[in-house]
Design a protein around this motif. Structure first.
Motif, PDB file in Angstrom:
ATOM      1  N   LYS A   1      68.953  70.490  19.196  1.00 16.71           N
ATOM      2  CA  LYS A   1      70.102  71.113  19.849  1.00 16.71           C
ATOM      3  C   LYS A   1      69.942  72.638  19.820  1.00 16.71           C
ATOM      4  O   LYS A   1      69.235  73.151  18.944  1.00 16.71           O
ATOM      5  CB  LYS A   1      71.412  70.642  19.187  1.00 16.71           C
ATOM      6  N   PRO A   2      70.545  73.364  20.754  1.00 13.75           N
ATOM      7  CA  PRO A   2      71.177  72.825  21.957  1.00 13.75           C
ATOM      8  C   PRO A   2      70.124  72.204  22.879  1.00 13.75           C
ATOM      9  O   PRO A   2      68.982  72.647  22.894  1.00 13.75           O
ATOM     10  CB  PRO A   2      71.827  74.053  22.597  1.00 13.75           C
ATOM     11  N   SER A   3      70.527  71.209  23.620  1.00 13.18           N
ATOM     12  CA  SER A   3      69.561  70.433  24.394  1.00 13.18           C
ATOM     13  C   SER A   3      68.759  71.309  25.344  1.00 13.18           C
ATOM     14  O   SER A   3      67.560  71.093  25.529  1.00 13.18           O
ATOM     15  CB  SER A   3      70.278  69.331  25.168  1.00 13.18           C
ATOM     16  N   VAL A   4      69.429  72.285  25.937  1.00 12.78           N
ATOM     17  CA  VAL A   4      68.788  73.157  26.923  1.00 12.78           C
ATOM     18  C   VAL A   4      69.413  74.549  26.831  1.00 12.78           C
ATOM     19  O   VAL A   4      70.181  74.834  25.911  1.00 12.78           O
ATOM     20  CB  VAL A   4      68.950  72.587  28.355  1.00 12.78           C
ATOM     21  N   ASN A   5      69.135  75.399  27.806  1.00  7.25           N
ATOM     22  CA  ASN A   5      69.625  76.775  27.780  1.00  7.25           C
ATOM     23  C   ASN A   5      70.990  76.952  28.415  1.00  7.25           C
ATOM     24  O   ASN A   5      71.698  77.905  28.099  1.00  7.25           O
ATOM     25  CB  ASN A   5      68.625  77.701  28.488  1.00  7.25           C
ATOM     26  N   ASN A   6      71.335  76.076  29.363  1.00  7.83           N
ATOM     27  CA  ASN A   6      72.624  76.205  30.048  1.00  7.83           C
ATOM     28  C   ASN A   6      72.958  74.899  30.762  1.00  7.83           C
ATOM     29  O   ASN A   6      72.152  73.963  30.773  1.00  7.83           O
ATOM     30  CB  ASN A   6      72.611  77.380  31.031  1.00  7.83           C
ATOM     31  N   ALA A   7      74.135  74.846  31.361  1.00  5.75           N
ATOM     32  CA  ALA A   7      74.606  73.604  31.974  1.00  5.75           C
ATOM     33  C   ALA A   7      73.795  73.221  33.208  1.00  5.75           C
ATOM     34  O   ALA A   7      73.684  72.028  33.532  1.00  5.75           O
ATOM     35  CB  ALA A   7      76.080  73.735  32.342  1.00  5.75           C
ATOM     36  N   THR A   8      73.233  74.192  33.910  1.00  2.29           N
ATOM     37  CA  THR A   8      72.396  73.882  35.073  1.00  2.29           C
ATOM     38  C   THR A   8      71.191  73.061  34.653  1.00  2.29           C
ATOM     39  O   THR A   8      70.861  72.038  35.272  1.00  2.29           O
ATOM     40  CB  THR A   8      71.930  75.185  35.761  1.00  2.29           C
ATOM     41  N   GLU A   9      70.530  73.484  33.577  1.00  2.00           N
ATOM     42  CA  GLU A   9      69.384  72.724  33.082  1.00  2.00           C
ATOM     43  C   GLU A   9      69.809  71.354  32.574  1.00  2.00           C
ATOM     44  O   GLU A   9      69.106  70.360  32.784  1.00  2.00           O
ATOM     45  CB  GLU A   9      68.702  73.505  31.955  1.00  2.00           C
TER      46      GLU A   9
END
Length: 418
Positions: free
Chosen positions: A118-126
């Motif tokens: 976590k966090p899974s990615v850098n932002n909600a778009t990803e």
């Protein structure tokens, strides 16, 4: 004290169990990250169906040293070689946050199960792209399993705590967490914007996760988000600490505070939840029956000390304030407070409502061990009682984005990989 020392010792020096001859899940690790031993290598020792088979790092020499230290038999020259290895069933991705998305996508496309730091990615778009991959569609019988490694959400203490929380009645929740400054340096990855650094990304996301569990919903807005940065012209977009407030659908407010530059003396993470006053039903079994024309109301505050690393120490405090009053004019006739404390190092401790939780586990199991158990269960097609869905991980990143936008620091950058 003996129980504490025994539990912590076993957590960091778990027994090595015999591995099953068939059906063992072989992991490859992408990156010789410092979190890998605690997050996977130690938990795998006590799991009969998990073997850490291979590792790759940007620097092969570093990978070889890491493999020798932790007893990993195979070293590969690149991350891609891990994905191309037919002997590897699952990958653990503890890479810098900015690389999570690309290598998780590559892993899914390679047919590997993914345990993703976590966090899974850098932002909600990803997040929307990753968790919306066609290979993960529910109708795919052989779809890879992808789990954002929010390890604390698998520990019995968190779920015992939530049994005392009524999401619809929560008016305020306070959360705080910290890492001492001697564990973080200005030039560490924690404060590297390009690598997805910042206190919200590295630590505060735990606070955000527990707030969403407490309210049973995602926030509708970030009311405020104040941050501090080093201000040296180099690290100006990475928050060293933050204080954010969110409004949730029921009108309640949730506060999150974290710092990566905390004091030397460690303070356990804390989640404190205040409920609105509720009038108890007339047939409430607690206490003596009330005369006609009177009512009994309760205001509850529930606090979980140690919601991130509960195996080290935790305590759940429940404080109920009662009032008996006249219905006609609301005049209080009697008030009192009742307090109780609880601990739950296993689901046996957590109470009868968790009787079906599998497995029973051991008091020394770290949250990472509980998490690994459920990951294996999901890969094997067995029932999992607790999980972090892709939709949940995407909503989590929307909350992180919401806070960064409010702070003025801006979102972490989106990968160009597609």
């Amino acid at each position: 004290m003996f129980a504490l020392l025994s539990r912590v010792y076993s957590a960091f020096a778990p027994p090595t169990v015999e591995k099953r001859k068939d059906g063992v899940i072989r992991f490859g690790i992408l990156g010789a990250a410092k979190i890998a031993p605690m997050a996977l290598i130690l938990p795998a020792k006590s799991h009969p169906e998990v073997v850490v088979h291979a590792i790759a790092a940007r620097d092969r020499t570093r990978a070889e040293e890491f493999a020798k230290k932790h007893g990993i038999p195979v070293v590969r020259d690149s991350y891609q070689e891990i994905l191309d290895d037919p002997d590897i069933d699952a990958v653990f991705i503890p890479l810098p946050n900015s690389l999570h998305y690309e290598w998780a996508v590559r892993s899914v496309r390679a047919g590997k199960h993914v345990l993703l730091e976590k966090p899974s990615v850098n932002n909600a778009t990803e997040a929307a792209i990753l968790f919306g991959l066609p290979q993960l569609a529910k109708e795919q019988a052989d779809a890879p399993v992808v789990l954002e490694a929010f390890h604390n959400r698998f520990h019995p203490a968190v779920h015992k705590f939530l049994t005392f929380v009524s999401p619809a009645d929560v008016v305020h929740a306070h959360t705080d967490s910290m890492v001492s400054s001697w564990l973080t340096a200005k030039d560490n990855i924690e404060f590297n914007y390009a690598m997805g650094g910042g206190s919200m990304m590295m630590l505060g996301t735990y606070n955000f996760g527990i707030l969403r569990m407490v309210f049973g919903a995602d926030p509708v807005e970030c009311v405020a988000c104040d941050t501090h940065v080093f201000g040296d012209g180099v690290h100006d977009r990475c928050d060293t600490d933050f204080a954010a407030q969110f409004r949730f659908p029921n009108g309640g407010l949730g506060d999150a505070r974290s710092t990566l530059r905390g004091p030397l003396l460690w303070k356990p993470s804390e989640a404190r939840v205040t409920h609105r006053e509720v009038v108890l039903p007339a047939d409430d079994k607690a206490g003596e029956p009330l005369p006609e024309g009177q009512e009994k109301a309760r205001t509850r505050v529930v606090t979980l000390h140690g919601f991130i690393h509960a195996v080290l120490w935790h305590r759940i405090d429940v404080k109920d304030t009662y009032v008996v009053r006249n219905k006609a004019d609301g005049r209080p006739l009697r008030t009192w407070t009742e307090t109780q404390s609880h601990k739950a190092y296993t689901y046996r401790d957590a109470g009868p409502e968790f009787a079906d939780a599998a497995p029973a586990g051991e008091p020394w199991w770290m949250s990472y061990r509980w998490q690994l158990e459920e990951f294996v269960n999901r890969v094997k097609g067995r029932r999992t009682q607790f999980w972090v869905l892709g939709e949940d991980s995407t909503a989590q990143m929307r909350m992180v984005d919401m806070a960064y936008e409010k702070s003025g620091l801006g979102l972490r950058p989106t990968s160009e990989y597609r």
